[in-house]
Design a protein around this motif. Sequence first.
Motif, PDB file in Angstrom:
ATOM      1  N   SER A  24      11.838  80.997  67.759  1.00 14.67           N
ATOM      2  CA  SER A  24      10.872  80.347  66.874  1.00 14.67           C
ATOM      3  C   SER A  24       9.885  81.351  66.289  1.00 14.67           C
ATOM      4  O   SER A  24       9.357  81.140  65.187  1.00 14.67           O
ATOM      5  CB  SER A  24      10.113  79.257  67.632  1.00 14.67           C
ATOM      6  N   LEU A  25       9.627  82.438  67.009  1.00 16.41           N
ATOM      7  CA  LEU A  25       8.754  83.482  66.471  1.00 16.41           C
ATOM      8  C   LEU A  25       9.281  83.990  65.143  1.00 16.41           C
ATOM      9  O   LEU A  25       8.538  84.143  64.173  1.00 16.41           O
ATOM     10  CB  LEU A  25       8.646  84.631  67.466  1.00 16.41           C
ATOM     11  N   SER A  26      10.575  84.265  65.103  1.00 22.36           N
ATOM     12  CA  SER A  26      11.178  84.776  63.880  1.00 22.36           C
ATOM     13  C   SER A  26      11.150  83.742  62.769  1.00 22.36           C
ATOM     14  O   SER A  26      10.821  84.040  61.620  1.00 22.36           O
ATOM     15  CB  SER A  26      12.625  85.204  64.164  1.00 22.36           C
ATOM     16  N   ALA A 146      15.131  73.295  66.388  1.00 20.91           N
ATOM     17  CA  ALA A 146      13.797  73.724  66.796  1.00 20.91           C
ATOM     18  C   ALA A 146      13.309  74.886  65.939  1.00 20.91           C
ATOM     19  O   ALA A 146      12.135  74.937  65.545  1.00 20.91           O
ATOM     20  CB  ALA A 146      13.799  74.119  68.268  1.00 20.91           C
ATOM     21  N   GLY A 147      14.208  75.818  65.638  1.00 20.23           N
ATOM     22  CA  GLY A 147      13.831  76.938  64.783  1.00 20.23           C
ATOM     23  C   GLY A 147      13.450  76.488  63.390  1.00 20.23           C
ATOM     24  O   GLY A 147      12.438  76.917  62.831  1.00 20.23           O
ATOM     25  N   PRO A 313      10.769  69.363  58.909  1.00 19.52           N
ATOM     26  CA  PRO A 313      10.844  69.425  60.373  1.00 19.52           C
ATOM     27  C   PRO A 313      11.150  68.076  61.010  1.00 19.52           C
ATOM     28  O   PRO A 313      11.813  68.017  62.047  1.00 19.52           O
ATOM     29  CB  PRO A 313       9.448  69.918  60.778  1.00 19.52           C
ATOM     30  N   ILE A 314      10.685  66.983  60.402  1.00 20.32           N
ATOM     31  CA  ILE A 314      10.948  65.672  60.991  1.00 20.32           C
ATOM     32  C   ILE A 314      12.445  65.396  61.014  1.00 20.32           C
ATOM     33  O   ILE A 314      13.009  64.992  62.046  1.00 20.32           O
ATOM     34  CB  ILE A 314      10.198  64.578  60.211  1.00 20.32           C
ATOM     35  N   LEU A 315      13.111  65.624  59.903  1.00 25.17           N
ATOM     36  CA  LEU A 315      14.551  65.361  59.840  1.00 25.17           C
ATOM     37  C   LEU A 315      15.336  66.319  60.723  1.00 25.17           C
ATOM     38  O   LEU A 315      16.247  65.914  61.457  1.00 25.17           O
ATOM     39  CB  LEU A 315      15.037  65.457  58.395  1.00 25.17           C
ATOM     40  N   MET A 316      14.998  67.590  60.664  1.00 23.34           N
ATOM     41  CA  MET A 316      15.800  68.569  61.386  1.00 23.34           C
ATOM     42  C   MET A 316      15.611  68.441  62.896  1.00 23.34           C
ATOM     43  O   MET A 316      16.549  68.657  63.661  1.00 23.34           O
ATOM     44  CB  MET A 316      15.466  69.979  60.913  1.00 23.34           C
TER      45      MET A 316
END
Length: 461
Positions: A24-26, A146-147, A313-316
């Motif tokens: 997630s940092l990337s 999450a990413g 983000p909600i969909l993914m």
Amino acid sequence: MSPRTQTRRASPNWTLVACVLASSLSFVEGSVLSVALPAIRASYGAGAAEVQWVVNAYLLPLSALLLLGGALGDHYGRRRLLVIGTSIFAVTSLLCALAPTLPILLAARAAQGVGAALLLPNSLALLNAAFEGEKRGRAVGIWAAAGAAAAAVAPLIGGWLVDHAGWPSIFYINLPLALGAILLALRFVEESREKGAGRTDYAGALLITAGLGGLTYTLTLWSANGRWSTAAISTGLAGLALVAGFLLVEKRRGPRAMMPLGLFGDRCFTGLNLMTFLLYGAFAAAMLLIPYVLITSGGYSPVQAGMAMLPLPILMTTISPTMGSLAARIGPRLPLTVGPIVVGAGMLLGRLVSPDASYWTGVFPTILVSAIGMTIAVAPLTSSVLSSVEEQHVAMASGFNSAVARLGGLIATAMLGSVLGREGAGLFDGFHSAMTMAAVVAALAGIVALTMLGGVRMRKA
């Protein structure tokens, strides 16, 4: 250590959490800059080309060194490289926040890219080693979702920070993520390596980094000036020569290369990576431009621009894990064909975005449809790449595919100078043209999937 202690210590579920935090940092750094760029530009008095380099200084080493990062993980241990890369990322994030001048910020951003190149391929390779069969598909789906969700939520958080604490604060959010990933990796993640599968190839890494740097600089000059200057042409030719040198080095190293060229004899492996390049290049351009245009000429605050991205983000987050499991059952060709075409349709709707349009009639349709398309495609694409090579090449393949995705974003960003340098109505005109081009490129990714991925299969065990 006794077998019982080792069993208690190693945990696939905590491995997933650690890998998600690290990767997630990337993904966050790839998107949070979209809402901070106007403030960074004003802070340093930078021009359009310099703004591009705030993004590209990070993407360049990330794109070029992901292959080496995967190979080092194969040889020396993937958990070890994950921890090292995450540590580098944390330290350089602090340097970015404290950078007193633009050159120091660019140097710290480049060092961030090095850390990301070490942690990203090894996070996915550790997941591949910790799960099997359909569980692997679901785990990869969660990792991808999450990413993507972190990347999409980051502009909202970053926008709030820019408004209330200044743009340097966006780099502080990396520190708790990095610390959590390191502690979990050291405590719960079992070491994984494939000695002999990956060799350190420093000559290849140097050549491809310099080559991509030359090509990126060429595209940046061209897009900022709108013409092919002598400097742009000479730098571009030098970049092409260095890339050719990289290919020659890899050919001579054969199976010991960090990028074994023999893998491209597989039509599916080639198709997956060509599709990745096109889809992620188009998506990166859109995700950079939309918040930038809304803040610079649309009257949005950084927080409002971040909120505009929330459908993604909600969909993914909710659907991508299911898509990973579904693709493991039905095969990835259909979602990999449909997803990019839907993304292209969403980007074409970007022409509805105008100074007079409301969020619901302009921005929302673009984000919603693009998010649906990416949700369909991301998890099956990631799982398919892992399944397209033999087990000993998994880290290399994931590193290469991630490099291709970032390379697409790198090239797209380098070509946006003519848009980023505009203001007012002219910025919207350039935005519409760029989004139309991105729609065409995304649709081409779907055509690649349809025509080249007929034989792709998901690994079952």
